[in-house]
Design a protein around this motif. Sequence first.
Motif, PDB file in Angstrom:
ATOM      1  N   PRO A   1      -4.125  -8.089   5.980  1.00  0.00           N
ATOM      2  CA  PRO A   1      -5.460  -8.614   5.664  1.00  0.00           C
ATOM      3  C   PRO A   1      -5.508 -10.135   5.513  1.00  0.00           C
TER       4      PRO A   1
ATOM      5  N   ASP B   1      14.754  -1.488   3.490  1.00  0.00           N
ATOM      6  CA  ASP B   1      13.605  -2.165   2.879  1.00  0.00           C
ATOM      7  C   ASP B   1      13.550  -1.910   1.374  1.00  0.00           C
TER       8      ASP B   1
ATOM      9  N   LYS C   1       0.826  -1.220   0.000  1.00  0.00           N
ATOM     10  CA  LYS C   1       0.000   0.000   0.000  1.00  0.00           C
ATOM     11  C   LYS C   1       0.853   1.260   0.000  1.00  0.00           C
TER      12      LYS C   1
ATOM     13  N   GLY D   1       2.016  -8.507   5.291  1.00  0.00           N
ATOM     14  CA  GLY D   1       1.582  -7.116   5.472  1.00  0.00           C
ATOM     15  C   GLY D   1       1.649  -6.630   6.903  1.00  0.00           C
TER      16      GLY D   1
HETATM   17  C1  LIG Z   1       9.081   1.170  17.185  1.00  0.00           C
HETATM   18  C2  LIG Z   1       9.570  -0.135  16.646  1.00  0.00           C
HETATM   19  C3  LIG Z   1      10.930  -0.438  16.675  1.00  0.00           C
HETATM   20  C4  LIG Z   1      11.411  -1.660  16.174  1.00  0.00           C
HETATM   21  N1  LIG Z   1      12.750  -1.893  16.168  1.00  0.00           N
HETATM   22  C5  LIG Z   1      13.237  -3.056  15.663  1.00  0.00           C
HETATM   23  C6  LIG Z   1      14.641  -3.284  15.568  1.00  0.00           C
HETATM   24  O1  LIG Z   1      15.462  -2.425  15.898  1.00  0.00           O
HETATM   25  N2  LIG Z   1      15.068  -4.477  15.068  1.00  0.00           N
HETATM   26  C7  LIG Z   1      14.197  -5.451  14.667  1.00  0.00           C
HETATM   27  O2  LIG Z   1      14.641  -6.527  14.252  1.00  0.00           O
HETATM   28  N3  LIG Z   1      12.857  -5.250  14.720  1.00  0.00           N
HETATM   29  C8  LIG Z   1      12.360  -4.067  15.170  1.00  0.00           C
HETATM   30  N4  LIG Z   1      11.005  -3.837  15.175  1.00  0.00           N
HETATM   31  C9  LIG Z   1      10.118  -4.855  14.594  1.00  0.00           C
HETATM   32  C10 LIG Z   1      10.230  -4.805  13.065  1.00  0.00           C
HETATM   33  O3  LIG Z   1      10.010  -3.487  12.604  1.00  0.00           O
HETATM   34  C11 LIG Z   1       9.220  -5.751  12.400  1.00  0.00           C
HETATM   35  O4  LIG Z   1       9.216  -6.984  13.063  1.00  0.00           O
HETATM   36  C12 LIG Z   1       9.543  -5.961  10.918  1.00  0.00           C
HETATM   37  O5  LIG Z   1       9.366  -4.770  10.208  1.00  0.00           O
HETATM   38  C13 LIG Z   1       8.684  -7.067  10.312  1.00  0.00           C
HETATM   39  O6  LIG Z   1       8.850  -7.104   8.920  1.00  0.00           O
HETATM   40  P1  LIG Z   1       7.630  -7.522   7.953  1.00  0.00           P
HETATM   41  O7  LIG Z   1       8.179  -7.549   6.574  1.00  0.00           O
HETATM   42  O8  LIG Z   1       6.956  -8.695   8.500  1.00  0.00           O
HETATM   43  O9  LIG Z   1       6.573  -6.327   8.104  1.00  0.00           O
HETATM   44  P2  LIG Z   1       6.712  -4.785   7.762  1.00  0.00           P
HETATM   45  O10 LIG Z   1       8.122  -4.365   7.748  1.00  0.00           O
HETATM   46  O11 LIG Z   1       5.769  -4.095   8.685  1.00  0.00           O
HETATM   47  O12 LIG Z   1       6.178  -4.655   6.273  1.00  0.00           O
HETATM   48  C14 LIG Z   1       4.816  -4.818   5.990  1.00  0.00           C
HETATM   49  C15 LIG Z   1       4.495  -4.119   4.689  1.00  0.00           C
HETATM   50  O13 LIG Z   1       3.150  -4.424   4.347  1.00  0.00           O
HETATM   51  C16 LIG Z   1       2.517  -3.281   3.823  1.00  0.00           C
HETATM   52  N5  LIG Z   1       1.075  -3.440   4.027  1.00  0.00           N
HETATM   53  C17 LIG Z   1       0.381  -3.427   5.192  1.00  0.00           C
HETATM   54  N6  LIG Z   1      -0.945  -3.617   4.977  1.00  0.00           N
HETATM   55  C18 LIG Z   1      -1.074  -3.751   3.628  1.00  0.00           C
HETATM   56  C19 LIG Z   1      -2.187  -3.954   2.766  1.00  0.00           C
HETATM   57  N7  LIG Z   1      -3.457  -4.063   3.249  1.00  0.00           N
HETATM   58  N8  LIG Z   1      -1.974  -4.032   1.447  1.00  0.00           N
HETATM   59  C20 LIG Z   1      -0.722  -3.924   0.937  1.00  0.00           C
HETATM   60  N9  LIG Z   1       0.373  -3.705   1.700  1.00  0.00           N
HETATM   61  C21 LIG Z   1       0.200  -3.637   3.036  1.00  0.00           C
HETATM   62  C22 LIG Z   1       3.140  -2.128   4.595  1.00  0.00           C
HETATM   63  O14 LIG Z   1       3.045  -0.913   3.867  1.00  0.00           O
HETATM   64  C23 LIG Z   1       4.582  -2.598   4.779  1.00  0.00           C
HETATM   65  O15 LIG Z   1       5.433  -2.104   3.769  1.00  0.00           O
HETATM   66  C24 LIG Z   1      10.498  -2.632  15.655  1.00  0.00           C
HETATM   67  C25 LIG Z   1       9.129  -2.323  15.630  1.00  0.00           C
HETATM   68  C26 LIG Z   1       8.664  -1.099  16.115  1.00  0.00           C
HETATM   69  C27 LIG Z   1       7.201  -0.794  16.062  1.00  0.00           C
END
Ligand SMILES: Cc1cc2nc3c(=O)[nH]c(=O)nc-3n(C[C@H](O)[C@H](O)[C@H](O)COP(=O)(O)OP(=O)(O)OC[C@H]3O[C@@H](n4cnc5c(N)ncnc54)[C@H](O)[C@@H]3O)c2cc1C
Length: 368
Positions: A149, A102, A34, A144
Amino acid sequence: MESCEVLIVGGGPAGSTCAAKLVAAGLDVLLLDKANFPRTKPCAGWITPAVFDALAIDPAEYGQGRVLQAISGFRTGLISGPEVVTCYDQVVSYGILRREFDDYLLKRSHVRRRLGEGVNRLDRQDGGWLVNGRIKARLLIGAGGHFCPVARRLGARLGQEAVVVAQVAEEILTPEEASRCPVPGDTPALFFCPDLQGYGWLLRKGNVLNVGLGRHDRQDFRRHLQDFRAFLVARGDLPADFAGHFQGHAYGLYDRHFGRRCVGEGALLIGDAAGLAAVHSGEGILPAVESALLAAATIVAAQGDYAYATLEAYATCLARRRKNVPSFSLPAVFVQRLGAFLLATPWATRHLILNRCFLHSQQSTRTF
Ligand SMILES: Cc1cc2nc3c(=O)[nH]c(=O)nc-3n(C[C@H](O)[C@H](O)[C@H](O)COP(=O)(O)OP(=O)(O)OC[C@H]3O[C@@H](n4cnc5c(N)ncnc54)[C@H](O)[C@@H]3O)c2cc1C
């Protein structure tokens, strides 16, 4: 009508890592996010070398033209208490900017992608999926994040799960601010809340200052954050007029017994969508990458059979690997009473807190 074999929802570390492997295996993959990339992501941006290892990325190569802060020590303690400084004779972590990291991973995946398009509708059709009413896919991967979702569709009980709540502010320092900033980049600060239900961090990455706090509960979160900020200001680590805008969200910690169902018929979840963050540290990037690699291996081995019975191998693999994660088995109340003592003790800080809970040094299979 557009179509693909595999549709990935989300282009964070989980989605892009899985996409890269599937594209390399010759599958027809479409990724929807998104957000437009590069996008900001509230995060400390702290990763261990295991992340680069799992992604087969040379840190030196990654660091060319991007922020990469090598970390070889920590300042730790209780908020309002004294600090212990722990030094290592090698790099034990890195600070990165999620906006850059990312985007780098997504571009490197070479996946066909549609950015700025959120997934808001999922219908089962002809044994596969119809996404947003117009894209056909045989397999759906939920990457996501916590509110994915696909996770909702697989029955995630949002609001009833064990989560960590975290907020962070990341500010670019002016050259003048950077020269006055006393925070050493290679030795970030980790200070724990007195009830040990969370911790605050202060991390400098080049000319970027990142300060935040994460807790296991939402109660009094604002007060804990204020206390931490006031503590850093009193230490002279943070300017009293620090203008950083705090933002963040809740995300799921791995729970072997009550965790999310991460496999369904023609669908699976990876990363935060599956709720895999490490219990003690809240680290989520490594679990996101590792789960994505496991999922990709399962999908390639499935050879087009995306029935639940086939994809279940991924869930079994996750559970098996997660069993190896060491955990503190001391009762919480005992840990709290001992907290001040442990955090004031250099040996305990190094071995029980940093090495064991944050740096995975005793884990043969890291977070899983
Ligand atoms: C304040 C904070 C600090 C953190 N610090 C750390 C750290 O230092 N080190 C660490 O390892 N972890 C850290 N984390 C945790 C880490 O950020 C997440 O665990 C990590 O980003 C997970 O990756 P992911 O690819 O699963 O999800 P995300 O990185 O959240 O990516 C999800 C993607 O899905 C997209 N998306 C969401 N909904 C939809 C939709 N309906 N349709 C299409 N796209 C969608 C979003 O735009 C996003 O780009 C932290 C978290 C927070 C909140």
